[in-house]
Design a protein around this motif. Structure first.
Motif, PDB file in Angstrom:
ATOM      1  N   PHE A  57       0.838  -1.203   0.000  1.00  0.00           N
ATOM      2  CA  PHE A  57       0.000   0.000   0.000  1.00  0.00           C
ATOM      3  C   PHE A  57       0.873   1.252   0.000  1.00  0.00           C
ATOM      4  N   ILE A  58       1.932   1.229   0.800  1.00  0.00           N
ATOM      5  CA  ILE A  58       2.857   2.363   0.865  1.00  0.00           C
ATOM      6  C   ILE A  58       3.678   2.452  -0.422  1.00  0.00           C
ATOM      7  N   ARG A  59       4.189   1.298  -0.854  1.00  0.00           N
ATOM      8  CA  ARG A  59       5.049   1.270  -2.038  1.00  0.00           C
ATOM      9  C   ARG A  59       4.347   1.778  -3.288  1.00  0.00           C
ATOM     10  N   GLU A  60       3.079   1.430  -3.442  1.00  0.00           N
ATOM     11  CA  GLU A  60       2.340   1.806  -4.647  1.00  0.00           C
ATOM     12  C   GLU A  60       1.768   3.220  -4.577  1.00  0.00           C
ATOM     13  N   GLY A  61       2.023   3.928  -3.479  1.00  0.00           N
ATOM     14  CA  GLY A  61       1.613   5.323  -3.381  1.00  0.00           C
ATOM     15  C   GLY A  61       0.147   5.543  -3.070  1.00  0.00           C
ATOM     16  N   CYS A  62      -0.531   4.528  -2.541  1.00  0.00           N
ATOM     17  CA  CYS A  62      -1.971   4.661  -2.244  1.00  0.00           C
ATOM     18  C   CYS A  62      -2.231   5.768  -1.223  1.00  0.00           C
ATOM     19  N   ILE A  63      -1.262   5.991  -0.337  1.00  0.00           N
ATOM     20  CA  ILE A  63      -1.416   7.003   0.712  1.00  0.00           C
ATOM     21  C   ILE A  63      -1.528   8.407   0.121  1.00  0.00           C
ATOM     22  N   ALA A  64      -1.083   8.592  -1.121  1.00  0.00           N
ATOM     23  CA  ALA A  64      -1.134   9.925  -1.731  1.00  0.00           C
ATOM     24  C   ALA A  64      -2.563  10.379  -1.994  1.00  0.00           C
ATOM     25  N   CYS A  65      -3.495   9.429  -2.165  1.00  0.00           N
ATOM     26  CA  CYS A  65      -4.879   9.785  -2.517  1.00  0.00           C
ATOM     27  C   CYS A  65      -5.914   9.357  -1.485  1.00  0.00           C
ATOM     28  N   HIS A  66      -5.525   8.499  -0.540  1.00  0.00           N
ATOM     29  CA  HIS A  66      -6.495   7.971   0.424  1.00  0.00           C
ATOM     30  C   HIS A  66      -6.065   8.281   1.855  1.00  0.00           C
ATOM     31  N   THR A  67      -7.018   8.747   2.651  1.00  0.00           N
ATOM     32  CA  THR A  67      -6.765   8.952   4.082  1.00  0.00           C
ATOM     33  C   THR A  67      -7.263   7.748   4.862  1.00  0.00           C
TER      34      THR A  67
END
Length: 346
Positions: A57-67
């Motif tokens: 989840f972190i590696r794929e950058g999901c945190i950039a768009c989801h809280t």
């Protein structure tokens, strides 16, 4: 002062001051927070696969768009049953002595908040389709496709999780689309994101800045119309709990999620099977290529009145014209589940 002429004393004093400030400003408050914000009784630590999924989840950058934070404002009610509290994050511990665990609360909501996604959407098949091509389940989605988390095989092996992708999204692929271990781990992490119920006696935080709901009166000011029973919007409940898989038009997705439009189960005058599927889930159509439906009613704590509203919406939409059900019918069928379970236990 002599201290300014003696570099050893100057740097020594600076180090002592830095350590003292760190102790009082960071370390002691953190230790105190750990004592007061213990994990909630019903919460669970991540499994090995869920932990690996968090890394993906972190590696794929999901945190950039989801809280992953339900704020205490009225607009956040769609993401959870209550505002988040410190105890919700108490299981997030250091990875080791040298590394701190990433906090994934986020600050951007280009996509929806994921605090309670494990309950809002508990279908593994939906999550896998959404990762492979988000437009296949949410037509207006702007999320990028993560197709590299899947592989194409001529034949699926025992244990492989085959993805049933609608033809228009296969892009000429003729083989079997199979989820990789990383895709399954990422979905396992997403499904683990569930808001834990607070223990009895603990005050539930409130949502602030909500709209003032004025009761309609028929007489003196402030006298509520007690004769009017609360009404549940079946269309809104369907959208929140069912449309992501069965689609807003009730036609489902070919090879992935069955249609409700013209469904024999939906059109049956006896609602027992339909209510049972909503409450307990269903896996009877795997041989036809459809995935397992999760127990939406139980997972989302739907009230009998809400289940009745959803079912009546399905029975009267998209050309369906079936007999309506009542909340009492739903209650009776749900009560029969407990009777059947007690007989099985004996």
């Amino acid at each position: 002062m002599e201290i300014y002429n003696n570099h050893k004393r100057l740097f020594g004093a600076a180090i002592i001051l830095f350590i003292a400030l760190t102790m009082f400003a960071a370390i002691l408050p953190a230790l105190n927070e750990e004592k007061t914000s213990t994990p909630l009784p019903g919460s669970k630590a991540l499994t090995a696969d869920e932990t690996a999924g968090k890394g993906i989840f972190i590696r794929e950058g999901c945190i950039a768009c989801h809280t992953q934070q339900v704020r205490d404002v009225d607009m956040d009610k769609v993401w959870g049953s209550r505002p988040g509290i410190a105890a919700d994050y108490a299981r997030i511990r250091r990875t080791d002595v040298w590394r701190n665990t990433a906090m994934l609360m986020g600050s951007e909501r280009t996509g929806p908040d994921l605090t309670n996604i494990g309950l809002r959407q508990s279908s593994q098949d939906w999550h896998l389709l959404h990762l492979y091509n988000p437009r296949s389940v949410v037509e207006q989605s702007i999320m990028p496709a993560y197709s590299w988390l899947f592989e194409v095989k001529d034949y699926a092996f025992p244990g492989d999780v085959v993805l049933h992708v609608p033809d228009e999204y296969r892009k000429g692929i003729t083989g079997q689309i199979v989820a990789t271990k990383e895709a399954l781990q990422l979905v396992a992490y997403l499904k683990s994101l569930k808001q834990t119920a607070l223990p009895d006696g603990k005050p539930t935080p409130i949502f602030l800045y909500g709209k003032d709901v004025k009761e309609s009166g028929t007489g003196k000011a402030g006298t509520a119309n007690k004769a009017s029973a609360p009404q549940f919007d079946g269309a809104a409940l369907y959208t929140a709990n069912c449309s992501s898989c069965h689609q807003p038009n009730g036609e489902g997705l070919v090879g992935a999620f069955p249609p409700l439009k013209g469904s024999k189960v939906v059109l049956d005058d006896n609602p027992e099977v339909q209510i049972t599927i909503v409450m307990k889930g269903y896996s009877g159509r795997i041989s036809e290529g459809y995935g397992v439906m999760p127990p939406v009613g139980i997972n989302n704590n739907l009230k009998p009145e809400e289940v009745a509203a959803i079912i009546n919406h399905e029975r009267s939409s998209w050309g369906n014209n079936a007999k309506q059900v009542t909340a009492d019918q739903v209650k009776k069928i749900i009560a029969s589940f407990k009777t059947d379970n007690s007989k099985t236990a004996k």
